[in-house]
Structures are given as structure tokens and as C-alpha cells.
Design a protein around this motif. Structure first.
Motif, PDB file in Angstrom:
ATOM      1  N   TYR A  16      83.379  26.072  22.476  1.00 34.73           N
ATOM      2  CA  TYR A  16      83.048  27.351  21.868  1.00 34.73           C
ATOM      3  C   TYR A  16      82.709  28.290  23.013  1.00 34.73           C
ATOM      4  O   TYR A  16      81.618  28.248  23.564  1.00 34.73           O
ATOM      5  CB  TYR A  16      81.868  27.197  20.926  1.00 34.73           C
ATOM      6  N   LEU A  17      83.679  29.115  23.408  1.00 38.66           N
ATOM      7  CA  LEU A  17      83.546  29.993  24.565  1.00 38.66           C
ATOM      8  C   LEU A  17      82.988  31.342  24.144  1.00 38.66           C
ATOM      9  O   LEU A  17      83.560  32.023  23.292  1.00 38.66           O
ATOM     10  CB  LEU A  17      84.908  30.175  25.241  1.00 38.66           C
ATOM     11  N   LEU A  18      81.861  31.719  24.730  1.00 38.50           N
ATOM     12  CA  LEU A  18      81.223  32.996  24.444  1.00 38.50           C
ATOM     13  C   LEU A  18      81.364  33.877  25.678  1.00 38.50           C
ATOM     14  O   LEU A  18      80.862  33.537  26.741  1.00 38.50           O
ATOM     15  CB  LEU A  18      79.758  32.776  24.081  1.00 38.50           C
ATOM     16  N   VAL A  19      82.096  34.959  25.527  1.00 38.26           N
ATOM     17  CA  VAL A  19      82.479  35.790  26.672  1.00 38.26           C
ATOM     18  C   VAL A  19      82.221  37.265  26.372  1.00 38.26           C
ATOM     19  O   VAL A  19      82.035  37.656  25.228  1.00 38.26           O
ATOM     20  CB  VAL A  19      83.972  35.565  27.031  1.00 38.26           C
ATOM     21  N   SER A  20      82.246  38.089  27.413  1.00 37.40           N
ATOM     22  CA  SER A  20      81.988  39.519  27.230  1.00 37.40           C
ATOM     23  C   SER A  20      83.140  40.239  26.526  1.00 37.40           C
ATOM     24  O   SER A  20      82.933  41.256  25.879  1.00 37.40           O
ATOM     25  CB  SER A  20      81.691  40.185  28.567  1.00 37.40           C
TER      26      SER A  20
END
Length: 128
Positions: A16-20
Motif C-alpha cells: 500500500y504505497l502512500l505518495v505525494s
């Protein structure tokens, strides 16, 4: 009819990639790896709260970065409530108590004693 605890096409464990720039990452996954966007939930400001992209036999989940945590792992389990309670008994911190959501999952969030964030889910059926 019994509903499987994870949706068709999903493995038990997914990054689960949380990016800007979640929308940019989704586009990258689609173009670079022939990914297929299978779901997207946007916030009122248009940023992606959650998206899922299928790449071959796997699903990568994507969301906009949160200052509280940056990356996590999603885990489908047969009973989210039981797993949540077990995690807390083992010293995990609650991030989100179990709840049933409109996207078809019963979900909860924990941070384990080692600092890792886990989103737990049990699939309840297509959008409830």
C-alpha cells in the motif's frame, strides 16, 4: 452464497504505497507495467484516498501521503475483528477500529510494535 474473505484477483498481502502524487503513480503503474486500474476513491479535493491497480497477478494499492504514516501493507484476513483483537493483544497500536465501508470491505488499521502500519480487511461482498 458464501463471500470469499478477499475479492477475486486480490492476493492476501498487497503493498500500500502512500505518495505525494497518487494520481501520477497510478498513471506510471498503468503505463510502465501495463497496470489496470480496478478502483479509485477520491477525496472532495480531488486527491486519491485509495486506488487499486492490477499488475499481472498482483494488486498494488495507492493513496495520497498522510503525515501520520507513509507506507503500509494491506492484508486480507478471514476475520478482521479477530485479527485486530489479536494484534492489540500482541502490543499493536490501533489506528482505526474495525468498521464496514461502502467499498465492500470490513477494515481496521494497526501499527505493530516494530513501527509497521497494517491495514486489515475482510471482504464482505461487492459494494455494501
Amino acid at each position: 452464497m458464501t463471500v470469499p474473505y478477499r475479492p477475486t484477483g486480490h492476493a492476501a498481502v498487497s503493498p500500500y504505497l502512500l505518495v505525494s502524487d497518487a494520481a501520477g503513480l497510478v498513471d506510471f503503474l498503468k503505463q510502465a507495467f501495463d497496470g489496470r486500474e480496478i478502483s479509485r476513491i477520491e477525496r472532495t479535493d480531488g486527491t486519491i484516498m485509495h486506488a487499486a491497480v492490477a499488475i499481472d497477478d498482483s494488486v498494488v494499492m495507492v493513496g495520497s501521503r498522510n503525515v501520520t504514516f507513509q507506507n503500509s501493507t494491506h492484508l486480507y484476513v478471514s476475520d478482521v475483528d479477530e485479527t485486530y483483537r489479536k494484534c492489540l493483544a500482541l502490543g499493536a497500536e490501533s489506528l482505526s477500529e474495525p468498521g464496514t465501508f461502502g467499498y465492500g470491505d470490513r477494515s481496521a488499521g494497526i501499527r505493530d510494535a516494530f513501527g509497521n502500519v497494517w491495514w486489515l480487511g475482510t471482504h464482505m461482498g461487492e459494494k455494501v
